[in-house]
Design a protein around this motif. Structure first.
Motif, PDB file in Angstrom:
ATOM      1  N   ASP A  75     -26.526  23.160  -6.941  1.00 39.50           N
ATOM      2  CA  ASP A  75     -26.212  22.026  -6.051  1.00 39.50           C
ATOM      3  C   ASP A  75     -27.767  21.396  -5.435  1.00 39.50           C
ATOM      4  N   ILE A  76     -28.927  22.383  -5.569  1.00 38.36           N
ATOM      5  CA  ILE A  76     -30.271  21.763  -5.132  1.00 38.36           C
ATOM      6  C   ILE A  76     -31.246  22.088  -6.271  1.00 38.36           C
ATOM      7  N   GLN A  77     -32.384  21.789  -6.336  1.00 31.45           N
ATOM      8  CA  GLN A  77     -33.513  22.005  -6.976  1.00 31.45           C
ATOM      9  C   GLN A  77     -34.657  22.122  -5.648  1.00 31.45           C
ATOM     10  N   MET A  86     -42.567  23.945  -0.047  1.00 36.02           N
ATOM     11  CA  MET A  86     -41.563  23.750  -1.033  1.00 36.02           C
ATOM     12  C   MET A  86     -40.794  22.563  -0.452  1.00 36.02           C
ATOM     13  N   TYR A  87     -40.009  21.967  -1.483  1.00 36.86           N
ATOM     14  CA  TYR A  87     -39.303  21.065  -1.318  1.00 36.86           C
ATOM     15  C   TYR A  87     -37.932  21.018  -1.985  1.00 36.86           C
ATOM     16  N   VAL A  88     -36.955  20.098  -1.298  1.00 40.78           N
ATOM     17  CA  VAL A  88     -35.691  20.256  -1.962  1.00 40.78           C
ATOM     18  C   VAL A  88     -35.292  18.904  -2.777  1.00 40.78           C
ATOM     19  N   VAL A  89     -34.899  18.885  -3.906  1.00 42.36           N
ATOM     20  CA  VAL A  89     -34.500  17.774  -4.596  1.00 42.36           C
ATOM     21  C   VAL A  89     -33.010  17.851  -4.450  1.00 42.36           C
ATOM     22  N   GLN A  90     -32.255  16.942  -4.135  1.00 39.32           N
ATOM     23  CA  GLN A  90     -30.821  16.628  -4.016  1.00 39.32           C
ATOM     24  C   GLN A  90     -30.348  15.494  -4.287  1.00 39.32           C
ATOM     25  N   GLU A  91     -29.001  15.346  -4.768  1.00 41.73           N
ATOM     26  CA  GLU A  91     -28.422  13.925  -4.908  1.00 41.73           C
ATOM     27  C   GLU A  91     -28.276  13.389  -3.668  1.00 41.73           C
ATOM     28  N   LEU A  92     -28.497  12.089  -3.415  1.00 37.50           N
ATOM     29  CA  LEU A  92     -28.673  11.189  -2.017  1.00 37.50           C
ATOM     30  C   LEU A  92     -27.261  11.493  -1.500  1.00 37.50           C
ATOM     31  N   ASN A  93     -26.235  11.187  -2.099  1.00 41.11           N
ATOM     32  CA  ASN A  93     -24.871  11.224  -1.605  1.00 41.11           C
ATOM     33  C   ASN A  93     -24.510  12.593  -1.084  1.00 41.11           C
ATOM     34  N   ASP A  94     -25.023  13.604  -1.928  1.00 45.44           N
ATOM     35  CA  ASP A  94     -24.516  15.020  -1.284  1.00 45.44           C
ATOM     36  C   ASP A  94     -25.317  15.126   0.111  1.00 45.44           C
ATOM     37  N   TRP A  95     -26.652  14.705  -0.052  1.00 44.80           N
ATOM     38  CA  TRP A  95     -27.659  14.900   1.428  1.00 44.80           C
ATOM     39  C   TRP A  95     -26.892  13.906   2.443  1.00 44.80           C
ATOM     40  N   LEU A  96     -26.551  12.964   2.178  1.00 42.96           N
ATOM     41  CA  LEU A  96     -25.832  11.911   3.225  1.00 42.96           C
ATOM     42  C   LEU A  96     -24.440  12.689   3.767  1.00 42.96           C
ATOM     43  N   LEU A  97     -23.799  13.221   2.889  1.00 40.46           N
ATOM     44  CA  LEU A  97     -22.543  13.983   3.301  1.00 40.46           C
ATOM     45  C   LEU A  97     -22.816  15.344   4.241  1.00 40.46           C
ATOM     46  N   GLU A  98     -23.845  15.967   3.826  1.00 39.58           N
ATOM     47  CA  GLU A  98     -24.321  17.112   4.664  1.00 39.58           C
ATOM     48  C   GLU A  98     -24.979  16.388   5.944  1.00 39.58           C
ATOM     49  N   TYR A  99     -25.604  15.555   5.960  1.00 43.06           N
ATOM     50  CA  TYR A  99     -26.251  14.812   7.269  1.00 43.06           C
ATOM     51  C   TYR A  99     -25.286  14.447   8.034  1.00 43.06           C
ATOM     52  N   LYS A 100     -24.387  13.703   7.635  1.00 37.13           N
ATOM     53  CA  LYS A 100     -23.141  13.019   8.253  1.00 37.13           C
ATOM     54  C   LYS A 100     -22.393  14.295   9.004  1.00 37.13           C
ATOM     55  N   ARG A 101     -22.012  15.454   8.301  1.00 42.16           N
ATOM     56  CA  ARG A 101     -21.294  16.485   8.848  1.00 42.16           C
ATOM     57  C   ARG A 101     -21.949  17.236  10.042  1.00 42.16           C
ATOM     58  N   ASP A 102     -23.393  17.330   9.784  1.00 46.20           N
ATOM     59  CA  ASP A 102     -24.092  17.958  10.709  1.00 46.20           C
ATOM     60  C   ASP A 102     -24.341  17.071  12.214  1.00 46.20           C
ATOM     61  N   ARG A 103     -24.350  15.789  11.942  1.00 44.55           N
ATOM     62  CA  ARG A 103     -24.718  15.046  13.230  1.00 44.55           C
ATOM     63  C   ARG A 103     -23.383  14.729  13.890  1.00 44.55           C
ATOM     64  N   TRP A 104     -22.204  14.602  13.275  1.00 47.68           N
ATOM     65  CA  TRP A 104     -21.109  14.203  14.006  1.00 47.68           C
ATOM     66  C   TRP A 104     -20.084  15.156  14.155  1.00 47.68           C
TER      67      TRP A 104
END
Length: 104
Positions: A75-77, A86-104
């Motif tokens: 899911d992430i690198q 350390m840094y996370v590499v993730q597909e933007l769409n997946d990050w946006l879905l998580e961001y939206k879920r966590d904010r709303w």
């Protein structure tokens, strides 16, 4: 005339804003890719501001190293340099879905 790399970067930034807005999340691209255009509190490296709280610097390259991209098996690198952060590499769409879920 604007250089090809500048045009490529501008298009990439616009594409990011469009992708974010598809998730009904506010995104603003800084004028001239200079965060100072968004306000004095932002550093010049800020290219995009997501929802007034996520500062984004956009970098586009002809090719990314294969090792940096997550495969379909994960899911992430997570990457780091020796004695570095350390840094996370993730597909933007997946990050946006998580961001939206966590904010709303």
């Amino acid at each position: 005339m604007t250089s090809k790399s500048k045009l490529k970067g501008n298009k990439f930034e616009r594409d990011i804003v469009k992708a974010v807005e598809l998730h009904e999340i506010k995104a603003v691209r800084s004028w001239g890719s200079n965060g100072k255009a968004l306000g004095p509190q932002y550093h010049e490296e800020v290219d995009i501001l997501i929802n007034d709280d996520v500062r984004v610097q956009a970098k586009v390259r002809k090719a990314l190293p294969k090792w940096i991209r997550p495969t379909e098996n994960v899911d992430i690198q997570i990457i780091k340099e020796d004695r570095g952060k350390m840094y996370v590499v993730q597909e933007l769409n997946d990050w946006l879905l998580e961001y939206k879920r966590d904010r709303w």
